[in-house]
Scaffold this motif. Sequence first.
Motif, PDB file in Angstrom:
ATOM      1  N   THR A  23       2.613 -60.591  -3.441  1.00 53.97           N
ATOM      2  CA  THR A  23       3.542 -60.219  -4.220  1.00 53.97           C
ATOM      3  C   THR A  23       3.300 -58.580  -4.442  1.00 53.97           C
ATOM      4  O   THR A  23       2.177 -58.037  -3.944  1.00 53.97           O
ATOM      5  N   GLY A  24       4.300 -57.960  -5.260  1.00 53.91           N
ATOM      6  CA  GLY A  24       4.340 -56.635  -5.572  1.00 53.91           C
ATOM      7  C   GLY A  24       3.048 -56.262  -6.543  1.00 53.91           C
ATOM      8  O   GLY A  24       2.579 -54.999  -6.335  1.00 53.91           O
ATOM      9  N   ASP A  25       2.686 -57.280  -7.299  1.00 59.56           N
ATOM     10  CA  ASP A  25       1.311 -56.785  -7.957  1.00 59.56           C
ATOM     11  C   ASP A  25       0.099 -57.413  -7.242  1.00 59.56           C
ATOM     12  O   ASP A  25      -0.999 -57.206  -7.911  1.00 59.56           O
ATOM     13  N   GLY A  26       0.131 -57.902  -6.064  1.00 54.79           N
ATOM     14  CA  GLY A  26      -1.005 -58.223  -4.875  1.00 54.79           C
ATOM     15  C   GLY A  26      -1.255 -59.454  -5.120  1.00 54.79           C
ATOM     16  O   GLY A  26      -2.456 -59.949  -4.412  1.00 54.79           O
ATOM     17  N   ARG A  27      -1.026 -60.350  -6.222  1.00 58.83           N
ATOM     18  CA  ARG A  27      -1.554 -61.566  -6.320  1.00 58.83           C
ATOM     19  C   ARG A  27      -0.583 -62.647  -5.674  1.00 58.83           C
ATOM     20  O   ARG A  27       0.806 -62.496  -5.791  1.00 58.83           O
ATOM     21  N   PRO A  28      -0.762 -63.817  -5.057  1.00 62.03           N
ATOM     22  CA  PRO A  28       0.127 -64.740  -4.823  1.00 62.03           C
ATOM     23  C   PRO A  28       0.752 -65.481  -5.744  1.00 62.03           C
ATOM     24  O   PRO A  28       0.471 -65.580  -7.001  1.00 62.03           O
ATOM     25  N   VAL A  29       1.952 -66.132  -5.527  1.00 58.50           N
ATOM     26  CA  VAL A  29       2.628 -66.661  -6.313  1.00 58.50           C
ATOM     27  C   VAL A  29       3.034 -68.294  -5.842  1.00 58.50           C
ATOM     28  O   VAL A  29       3.043 -68.410  -4.757  1.00 58.50           O
ATOM     29  N   LEU A  34       7.320 -69.674  -8.765  1.00 58.45           N
ATOM     30  CA  LEU A  34       8.632 -68.934  -8.535  1.00 58.45           C
ATOM     31  C   LEU A  34       9.539 -69.942  -9.062  1.00 58.45           C
ATOM     32  O   LEU A  34      10.658 -69.393  -9.364  1.00 58.45           O
ATOM     33  N   ALA A  35       9.589 -71.245  -9.002  1.00 56.97           N
ATOM     34  CA  ALA A  35      10.726 -71.974  -9.228  1.00 56.97           C
ATOM     35  C   ALA A  35      11.148 -72.034 -10.673  1.00 56.97           C
ATOM     36  O   ALA A  35      12.062 -71.800 -11.309  1.00 56.97           O
ATOM     37  N   ARG A  36       9.879 -71.900 -11.497  1.00 56.78           N
ATOM     38  CA  ARG A  36       9.879 -71.639 -13.055  1.00 56.78           C
ATOM     39  C   ARG A  36      10.660 -70.576 -13.341  1.00 56.78           C
ATOM     40  O   ARG A  36      11.775 -70.478 -14.157  1.00 56.78           O
ATOM     41  N   VAL A  37      10.283 -69.262 -12.574  1.00 58.14           N
ATOM     42  CA  VAL A  37      10.970 -67.982 -12.953  1.00 58.14           C
ATOM     43  C   VAL A  37      12.415 -67.981 -12.363  1.00 58.14           C
ATOM     44  O   VAL A  37      13.398 -67.567 -13.138  1.00 58.14           O
ATOM     45  N   GLY A  39      14.483 -70.555 -12.181  1.00 53.95           N
ATOM     46  CA  GLY A  39      15.205 -71.725 -13.002  1.00 53.95           C
ATOM     47  C   GLY A  39      15.783 -72.729 -11.982  1.00 53.95           C
ATOM     48  O   GLY A  39      16.844 -73.284 -12.394  1.00 53.95           O
ATOM     49  N   CYS A  40      14.918 -73.019 -11.206  1.00 62.65           N
ATOM     50  CA  CYS A  40      15.535 -74.252 -10.136  1.00 62.65           C
ATOM     51  C   CYS A  40      14.330 -75.055 -10.017  1.00 62.65           C
ATOM     52  O   CYS A  40      13.216 -74.869 -10.436  1.00 62.65           O
ATOM     53  N   HIS A  41      14.458 -76.231  -9.258  1.00 62.80           N
ATOM     54  CA  HIS A  41      13.660 -77.184  -8.807  1.00 62.80           C
ATOM     55  C   HIS A  41      12.612 -76.573  -7.841  1.00 62.80           C
ATOM     56  O   HIS A  41      12.977 -75.913  -6.983  1.00 62.80           O
ATOM     57  N   PRO A  42      11.232 -77.020  -7.793  1.00 64.60           N
ATOM     58  CA  PRO A  42      10.455 -76.413  -6.724  1.00 64.60           C
ATOM     59  C   PRO A  42      10.630 -76.899  -5.462  1.00 64.60           C
ATOM     60  O   PRO A  42      10.333 -76.280  -4.545  1.00 64.60           O
ATOM     61  N   SER A  43      11.319 -78.028  -5.332  1.00 67.10           N
ATOM     62  CA  SER A  43      11.871 -78.391  -4.013  1.00 67.10           C
ATOM     63  C   SER A  43      12.939 -77.401  -3.259  1.00 67.10           C
ATOM     64  O   SER A  43      12.920 -77.374  -2.123  1.00 67.10           O
ATOM     65  N   LYS A  44      13.530 -76.968  -4.076  1.00 68.12           N
ATOM     66  CA  LYS A  44      14.615 -75.814  -3.592  1.00 68.12           C
ATOM     67  C   LYS A  44      13.829 -74.538  -3.162  1.00 68.12           C
ATOM     68  O   LYS A  44      14.091 -74.191  -2.049  1.00 68.12           O
ATOM     69  N   ILE A  45      12.550 -74.263  -3.567  1.00 70.94           N
ATOM     70  CA  ILE A  45      11.673 -73.145  -2.982  1.00 70.94           C
ATOM     71  C   ILE A  45      10.932 -73.695  -1.711  1.00 70.94           C
ATOM     72  O   ILE A  45      11.081 -73.157  -0.765  1.00 70.94           O
ATOM     73  N   GLY A  46      10.751 -74.955  -1.782  1.00 74.46           N
ATOM     74  CA  GLY A  46      10.010 -75.415  -0.596  1.00 74.46           C
ATOM     75  C   GLY A  46      11.259 -75.351   0.418  1.00 74.46           C
ATOM     76  O   GLY A  46      10.850 -75.133   1.593  1.00 74.46           O
ATOM     77  N   HIS A  47      12.413 -75.834   0.539  1.00 73.80           N
ATOM     78  CA  HIS A  47      13.282 -75.884   1.445  1.00 73.80           C
ATOM     79  C   HIS A  47      13.600 -74.561   1.755  1.00 73.80           C
ATOM     80  O   HIS A  47      13.847 -74.232   2.921  1.00 73.80           O
ATOM     81  N   LEU A  48      13.569 -73.478   0.767  1.00 73.65           N
ATOM     82  CA  LEU A  48      13.817 -72.026   1.368  1.00 73.65           C
ATOM     83  C   LEU A  48      12.609 -71.525   2.254  1.00 73.65           C
ATOM     84  O   LEU A  48      12.968 -70.928   3.128  1.00 73.65           O
ATOM     85  N   ARG A  49      11.582 -72.063   1.848  1.00 76.06           N
ATOM     86  CA  ARG A  49      10.483 -71.672   2.671  1.00 76.06           C
ATOM     87  C   ARG A  49      10.405 -72.232   4.129  1.00 76.06           C
ATOM     88  O   ARG A  49       9.905 -71.568   5.096  1.00 76.06           O
ATOM     89  N   THR A  50      10.871 -73.415   4.202  1.00 75.39           N
ATOM     90  CA  THR A  50      10.884 -74.155   5.577  1.00 75.39           C
ATOM     91  C   THR A  50      12.134 -73.937   6.251  1.00 75.39           C
ATOM     92  O   THR A  50      12.257 -74.241   7.648  1.00 75.39           O
ATOM     93  N   GLY A  51      13.066 -73.072   5.609  1.00 72.88           N
ATOM     94  CA  GLY A  51      14.485 -73.024   6.429  1.00 72.88           C
ATOM     95  C   GLY A  51      15.427 -74.129   6.116  1.00 72.88           C
ATOM     96  O   GLY A  51      16.702 -74.073   6.878  1.00 72.88           O
ATOM     97  N   GLU A  52      15.189 -75.435   5.513  1.00 75.88           N
ATOM     98  CA  GLU A  52      16.046 -76.456   5.442  1.00 75.88           C
ATOM     99  C   GLU A  52      17.408 -75.733   4.524  1.00 75.88           C
ATOM    100  O   GLU A  52      18.358 -76.453   4.660  1.00 75.88           O
ATOM    101  N   ASP A  57      21.735 -69.216  -5.825  1.00 78.01           N
ATOM    102  CA  ASP A  57      23.046 -68.448  -6.662  1.00 78.01           C
ATOM    103  C   ASP A  57      22.774 -67.307  -7.200  1.00 78.01           C
ATOM    104  O   ASP A  57      21.578 -66.529  -7.008  1.00 78.01           O
ATOM    105  N   GLU A  58      23.689 -66.567  -8.086  1.00 80.85           N
ATOM    106  CA  GLU A  58      23.530 -65.381  -8.581  1.00 80.85           C
ATOM    107  C   GLU A  58      22.617 -65.093  -9.522  1.00 80.85           C
ATOM    108  O   GLU A  58      22.195 -63.877  -9.873  1.00 80.85           O
ATOM    109  N   ASN A  59      22.088 -66.318 -10.011  1.00 82.86           N
ATOM    110  CA  ASN A  59      20.693 -66.164 -11.201  1.00 82.86           C
ATOM    111  C   ASN A  59      19.480 -66.350 -10.327  1.00 82.86           C
ATOM    112  O   ASN A  59      18.711 -65.477 -10.840  1.00 82.86           O
ATOM    113  N   GLU A  60      19.417 -67.092  -9.550  1.00 82.93           N
ATOM    114  CA  GLU A  60      17.961 -67.491  -8.859  1.00 82.93           C
ATOM    115  C   GLU A  60      17.766 -66.557  -7.803  1.00 82.93           C
ATOM    116  O   GLU A  60      16.316 -66.240  -7.793  1.00 82.93           O
ATOM    117  N   ALA A  61      18.401 -65.812  -6.992  1.00 76.90           N
ATOM    118  CA  ALA A  61      18.093 -64.767  -6.024  1.00 76.90           C
ATOM    119  C   ALA A  61      17.608 -63.417  -6.908  1.00 76.90           C
ATOM    120  O   ALA A  61      16.391 -63.189  -6.359  1.00 76.90           O
TER     121      ALA A  61
END
Length: 97
Positions: A23-29, A34-37, A39-52, A57-61
């Motif tokens: 990340t910008g501070d040099g540490r992994p997330v 990332l899901a907590r920050v 405000g979404c479910h961790p599966s959404k971040i997982g699906h973004l990572r895999t391309g599924e 939305d306007e708050n998450e991005a």
Amino acid sequence: MRPQQNGYVLVSPDLLCQLMERTGDGRPVSVRELARVAGCHPSKIGHLRTGERSTADENEAPAIARRLGVDLLVLWAPTGRTVEAPAESLPMAAVSA
């Protein structure tokens, strides 16, 4: 049921994975952090990572981009209506006296 609000499309799942590793501070997330920050479910971040999934939305991005330490448009492309460019001011002409 709330209406679907997909304001942004992920530019690249691979880029998301790379930015999560350093990340910008040099540490992994983690996916969970990332899901907590965002405000979404961790599966959404997982699906973004895999391309599924490719939208957020306007708050998450912005929250995801902020946590990763990058500008919003590095990772996301806006969707929807085109934003009109601001009007440019016309140059002033000299008037002879």
